[in-house]
Design a protein around this motif. Structure first.
Motif, mmCIF file in Angstrom:
data_model
loop_
_atom_site.group_PDB
_atom_site.id
_atom_site.type_symbol
_atom_site.label_atom_id
_atom_site.label_comp_id
_atom_site.label_asym_id
_atom_site.label_seq_id
_atom_site.Cartn_x
_atom_site.Cartn_y
_atom_site.Cartn_z
ATOM 1 N N UNK A 98 0.852 -1.183 0.000
ATOM 2 C CA UNK A 98 0.000 0.000 0.000
ATOM 3 C C UNK A 98 0.890 1.236 0.000
ATOM 4 N N UNK A 99 0.547 2.214 -0.833
ATOM 5 C CA UNK A 99 1.300 3.458 -0.920
ATOM 6 C C UNK A 99 0.421 4.606 -0.428
ATOM 7 N N UNK A 100 0.966 5.429 0.437
ATOM 8 C CA UNK A 100 0.253 6.563 1.017
ATOM 9 C C UNK A 100 0.787 7.856 0.422
ATOM 10 N N UNK A 101 -0.104 8.720 -0.048
ATOM 11 C CA UNK A 101 0.271 10.011 -0.630
ATOM 12 C C UNK A 101 -0.094 11.126 0.342
ATOM 13 N N UNK A 102 0.905 11.881 0.785
ATOM 14 C CA UNK A 102 0.671 12.962 1.741
ATOM 15 C C UNK A 102 0.118 14.190 1.019
ATOM 16 N N UNK A 103 -0.882 14.806 1.624
ATOM 17 C CA UNK A 103 -1.502 15.986 1.025
ATOM 18 C C UNK A 103 -1.396 17.240 1.863
ATOM 19 N N UNK A 120 -4.281 10.578 -0.375
ATOM 20 C CA UNK A 120 -4.819 9.432 -1.091
ATOM 21 C C UNK A 120 -3.886 8.236 -1.027
ATOM 22 N N UNK A 121 -4.186 7.255 -1.893
ATOM 23 C CA UNK A 121 -3.510 5.967 -1.816
ATOM 24 C C UNK A 121 -3.221 5.406 -3.210
ATOM 25 N N UNK A 122 -2.258 4.514 -3.258
ATOM 26 C CA UNK A 122 -1.958 3.753 -4.457
ATOM 27 C C UNK A 122 -1.464 2.382 -4.052
ATOM 28 N N UNK A 123 -1.141 1.568 -5.051
ATOM 29 C CA UNK A 123 -0.541 0.255 -4.822
ATOM 30 C C UNK A 123 0.758 0.214 -5.606
ATOM 31 N N UNK A 208 3.363 17.950 1.129
ATOM 32 C CA UNK A 208 2.614 17.419 -0.010
ATOM 33 C C UNK A 208 3.586 16.940 -1.088
ATOM 34 N N UNK A 209 3.312 15.788 -1.652
ATOM 35 C CA UNK A 209 4.211 15.184 -2.623
ATOM 36 C C UNK A 209 5.050 14.066 -2.050
#
Length: 244
Positions: A98-103, A120-123, A208-209
């Motif tokens: 699971x990948x976490x994206x900081x906003x 949000x999230x990614x894989x 962010x990023x």
């Protein structure tokens, strides 16, 4: 010798690495990429470690190691759904995560407030030159080149938490040539996403990023050129590629 003008450019500005966003023409521009080590008890044990004794620890990948595998990297000749086998290894391993994206940035973030900082999230897959990592461990040297090599972070498009919420459970899976290799669940993480975000924010100010790869379940193993790899996190996304 001619003096160097500090205001002149020696090289062209690099293209900022980014990931696409599901149902949006916008992109998520990457700043830094952090990874959590041994965040599933069964994976920690398969590597010979005791998960009950270890607090979370982090390592990093270069931002441009991460790329959307369904887009490829045209400027470097990487076609969609292709991942090159890296040099200087004979034991390339997959680690589905699971990948976490900081906003929203911050430091010393509390666990209770941590999810408000997640966009949000990614894989993604943390590709690892395991032989280089094992050698570095034995010699007590850094892992950098075992984890932070070119194209070592194939990833799905990101999906906003505003759309899907903040998943605390969901299958993490990966197959090679149709054979199931990894099958875990986010609920089995030793350190939850809020705890990971809070812990990391005590070491660095998150911005962010920033991406966080949150660890992998048991079943990691080798892949070779010609293998077809599929994987994903249920409710987040899935990816597929051939190793070339």
């Amino acid at each position: 010798m001619h003096p160097i003008n500090p205001l002149s450019a020696v090289s062209s500005p690099p293209t900022a690495p980014s990931l696409p966003i599901i149902d949006s023409d916008d992109r998520y521009y990457l700043r830094r990429v952090f990874c959590v080590g041994r965040n599933y008890a069964d994976h920690a044990r398969e590597l010979g470690n005791d998960p009950d004794r270890e607090p979370p620890f982090f390592f990093a990948k270069p931002a441009d190691a991460v790329f959307a595998v369904d887009e490829g990297v045209p400027e470097f000749g990487i076609a969609p759904h292709k991942v090159p086998y890296p040099p200087q290894t004979a034991n390339l391993h997959y680690e589905m995560e699971l990948v976490v994206a900081i906003g929203a940035g911050g430091s010393d973030i509390t666990v209770a407030d941590a999810l408000s900082h997640v966009w949000g999230y990614g894989a993604g897959i943390d590709l690892t030159r395991r032989d280089l990592q094992d050698e570095a461990k034995a010699l007590k040297r850094p892992w950098d080149l075992s984890k932070g090599f070119d194209f070592s972070g194939p990833c799905t498009p990101l999906v906003a938490a505003a759309r899907i919420g903040h998943p605390a459970a969901g299958t993490v899976w990966l197959s090679v040539d149709g054979d199931s290799r990894q099958h875990g669940d986010l609920a089995d993480q030793i350190w939850s996403v809020p705890e990971v975000v809070a812990s990391l924010s005590r070491f660095v100010t998150l911005r962010p990023g920033d991406l966080i790869f949150t660890g992998t379940p048991a079943g990691v193993g080798a892949i070779v050129a010609g293998n077809e790899v599929r994987g994903g996190v249920d409710g987040i996304g899935e990816l597929s590629f051939r190793v070339v």
